[in-house]
Motif scaffolding. Sequence first.
Motif, PDB file in Angstrom:
ATOM      1  N   ARG A 132       0.780  -1.181   0.029  1.00  0.00           N
ATOM      2  CA  ARG A 132       0.088   0.087  -0.154  1.00  0.00           C
ATOM      3  C   ARG A 132       0.878   1.275  -0.048  1.00  0.00           C
ATOM      4  N   ILE A 133       0.624   1.920  -0.944  1.00  0.00           N
ATOM      5  CA  ILE A 133       1.371   3.420  -1.248  1.00  0.00           C
ATOM      6  C   ILE A 133       0.429   4.518  -1.088  1.00  0.00           C
ATOM      7  N   ALA A 134       0.915   5.538  -0.008  1.00  0.00           N
ATOM      8  CA  ALA A 134      -0.084   6.727  -0.118  1.00  0.00           C
ATOM      9  C   ALA A 134       0.894   7.993  -0.134  1.00  0.00           C
ATOM     10  N   LEU A 135      -0.084   8.801  -0.994  1.00  0.00           N
ATOM     11  CA  LEU A 135       0.453  10.303  -1.338  1.00  0.00           C
ATOM     12  C   LEU A 135      -0.309  10.964  -0.757  1.00  0.00           C
ATOM     13  N   SER A 136       0.149  12.137  -0.025  1.00  0.00           N
ATOM     14  CA  SER A 136      -0.521  13.202   0.479  1.00  0.00           C
ATOM     15  C   SER A 136      -1.336  14.041  -0.309  1.00  0.00           C
ATOM     16  N   LEU A 137      -0.698  14.494  -1.574  1.00  0.00           N
ATOM     17  CA  LEU A 137      -1.031  15.071  -2.676  1.00  0.00           C
ATOM     18  C   LEU A 137      -1.024  16.791  -2.142  1.00  0.00           C
ATOM     19  N   ARG A 138      -0.074  16.753  -1.122  1.00  0.00           N
ATOM     20  CA  ARG A 138       0.236  18.257  -0.686  1.00  0.00           C
ATOM     21  C   ARG A 138       1.200  18.781  -1.812  1.00  0.00           C
ATOM     22  N   PRO A 139       1.116  20.331  -1.939  1.00  0.00           N
ATOM     23  CA  PRO A 139       2.002  21.205  -3.038  1.00  0.00           C
ATOM     24  C   PRO A 139       3.521  20.401  -3.054  1.00  0.00           C
ATOM     25  N   LEU A 140       4.029  20.256  -4.099  1.00  0.00           N
ATOM     26  CA  LEU A 140       5.584  19.920  -4.400  1.00  0.00           C
ATOM     27  C   LEU A 140       5.598  18.623  -4.209  1.00  0.00           C
ATOM     28  N   GLY A 141       4.634  17.811  -4.047  1.00  0.00           N
ATOM     29  CA  GLY A 141       4.798  16.258  -3.807  1.00  0.00           C
ATOM     30  C   GLY A 141       5.351  16.097  -2.280  1.00  0.00           C
ATOM     31  N   GLY A 142       4.570  16.910  -1.312  1.00  0.00           N
ATOM     32  CA  GLY A 142       5.176  17.141  -0.051  1.00  0.00           C
ATOM     33  C   GLY A 142       4.730  15.598   0.725  1.00  0.00           C
ATOM     34  N   ARG A 143       5.370  15.456   2.049  1.00  0.00           N
ATOM     35  CA  ARG A 143       5.280  14.084   2.816  1.00  0.00           C
ATOM     36  C   ARG A 143       3.924  14.413   3.623  1.00  0.00           C
ATOM     37  N   PHE A 144       3.470  13.378   4.061  1.00  0.00           N
ATOM     38  CA  PHE A 144       2.400  13.214   5.305  1.00  0.00           C
ATOM     39  C   PHE A 144       3.176  13.743   6.506  1.00  0.00           C
ATOM     40  N   PRO A 145       2.362  14.815   7.159  1.00  0.00           N
ATOM     41  CA  PRO A 145       3.159  15.222   8.465  1.00  0.00           C
ATOM     42  C   PRO A 145       3.272  14.098   9.409  1.00  0.00           C
ATOM     43  N   ARG A 146       2.197  13.001   9.259  1.00  0.00           N
ATOM     44  CA  ARG A 146       2.410  11.747  10.086  1.00  0.00           C
ATOM     45  C   ARG A 146       2.085  10.571   8.972  1.00  0.00           C
ATOM     46  N   PRO A 147       3.178   9.632   8.745  1.00  0.00           N
ATOM     47  CA  PRO A 147       2.743   8.695   7.667  1.00  0.00           C
ATOM     48  C   PRO A 147       1.616   8.017   8.215  1.00  0.00           C
ATOM     49  N   PRO A 148       0.461   7.318   7.283  1.00  0.00           N
ATOM     50  CA  PRO A 148      -0.440   6.924   7.389  1.00  0.00           C
ATOM     51  C   PRO A 148      -0.266   5.297   7.963  1.00  0.00           C
ATOM     52  N   GLU A 149      -0.649   4.782   9.184  1.00  0.00           N
ATOM     53  CA  GLU A 149      -0.055   3.353   9.584  1.00  0.00           C
ATOM     54  C   GLU A 149      -0.747   2.243   8.296  1.00  0.00           C
ATOM     55  N   GLY A 150       0.385   1.336   7.968  1.00  0.00           N
ATOM     56  CA  GLY A 150       0.062   0.287   7.080  1.00  0.00           C
ATOM     57  C   GLY A 150       0.276   0.703   5.582  1.00  0.00           C
ATOM     58  N   PHE A 151       1.001   2.115   5.452  1.00  0.00           N
ATOM     59  CA  PHE A 151       1.297   2.518   4.023  1.00  0.00           C
ATOM     60  C   PHE A 151       2.869   3.004   3.975  1.00  0.00           C
ATOM     61  N   THR A 152       3.261   2.958   2.699  1.00  0.00           N
ATOM     62  CA  THR A 152       4.734   3.558   2.327  1.00  0.00           C
ATOM     63  C   THR A 152       4.138   4.742   2.163  1.00  0.00           C
ATOM     64  N   ASP A 153       4.801   5.814   2.463  1.00  0.00           N
ATOM     65  CA  ASP A 153       5.048   7.362   1.939  1.00  0.00           C
ATOM     66  C   ASP A 153       5.531   7.437   0.847  1.00  0.00           C
ATOM     67  N   TYR A 154       4.765   7.668  -0.265  1.00  0.00           N
ATOM     68  CA  TYR A 154       5.428   7.923  -1.576  1.00  0.00           C
ATOM     69  C   TYR A 154       6.473   8.905  -1.509  1.00  0.00           C
ATOM     70  N   ALA A 155       6.271   9.868  -0.893  1.00  0.00           N
ATOM     71  CA  ALA A 155       7.004  11.227  -0.964  1.00  0.00           C
ATOM     72  C   ALA A 155       8.313  10.860  -0.157  1.00  0.00           C
ATOM     73  N   VAL A 156       8.328   9.984   0.818  1.00  0.00           N
ATOM     74  CA  VAL A 156       9.605   9.647   1.507  1.00  0.00           C
ATOM     75  C   VAL A 156      10.329   8.781   0.467  1.00  0.00           C
ATOM     76  N   GLU A 157       9.703   7.683  -0.066  1.00  0.00           N
ATOM     77  CA  GLU A 157      10.598   6.715  -0.788  1.00  0.00           C
ATOM     78  C   GLU A 157      11.041   7.204  -2.267  1.00  0.00           C
ATOM     79  N   VAL A 158      10.271   8.042  -2.943  1.00  0.00           N
ATOM     80  CA  VAL A 158      10.451   8.270  -4.287  1.00  0.00           C
ATOM     81  C   VAL A 158      11.725   9.044  -4.498  1.00  0.00           C
ATOM     82  N   PRO A 159      12.269   9.965  -3.570  1.00  0.00           N
ATOM     83  CA  PRO A 159      13.344  10.833  -4.190  1.00  0.00           C
ATOM     84  C   PRO A 159      14.573  10.079  -4.454  1.00  0.00           C
TER      85      PRO A 159
END
Length: 263
Positions: A132-159
Amino acid sequence: MNTTDRTPADLLRSALAADAARPLVTFYDDATGERVELSVATLANWVAKTANLLQGELSAEPGDRLALLLPAHWQTAVWLLACSSTGVVAELPADTADTTGADSASSLAAAADLVVSGPDTLEAARACTGERIALSLRPLGGRFPRPPEGFTDYAVEVPGQGDHFAPFSPVAPDAPALVVGGQELTGAQVVERARADAGARGLGPGARLLSGLPYGTWEGLSAGLFAPLAAGGSVVLCRHLDRLDAAGLEERGRSERITHTAD
């Protein structure tokens, strides 16, 4: 575009070779005031990184099914083209436009090998037993303030992913590539339809198509990505366009040099 292009990923490669610096996707969110413009080169870089994440980190293989629970957004365009690059089949629910916990999204996630979700569809995405991959859809592809449990934060992993992508095995143009509106299309069919739609809309090189259509239908996907890409044009993709008044819409048409509108 090159007449030998057989998949959406081929279309992107041809666009990159023709003019990497030209705008390809300009995205507006009229609920937040966000605007971001991505050149062919910038979008292709995001696609390469995402394809590397899919293939290398998530171990996705050609033919795997990915439930894409995202609205019409520039990052959704990235995922669509990354799926095409890897041979992963992107499946979109009919109500992908800003819904929360919709039955069709949950059913799609439950049957998928992996799921990609925005912040509004996380509960539906939990039905997926795979990655499961989650995207915050925040401006500039920003991270979640707190990563959702059970998900990979796309913005953390993709750079950290590589800037160039090569599939482990060639992607077959006649293999399933996309499911939208309940209809399965191969990569070749996506390209053929996109070219036909570009012709019907009168799109050509340099065209600027404004679209506020959701990505849950072929019409929305075509106008919001595939037809402009096939024509050598670009798209001005607008989320929450209904919040813009007539004067604002007219000004956007002028400032973005819009030549065509999808409605």
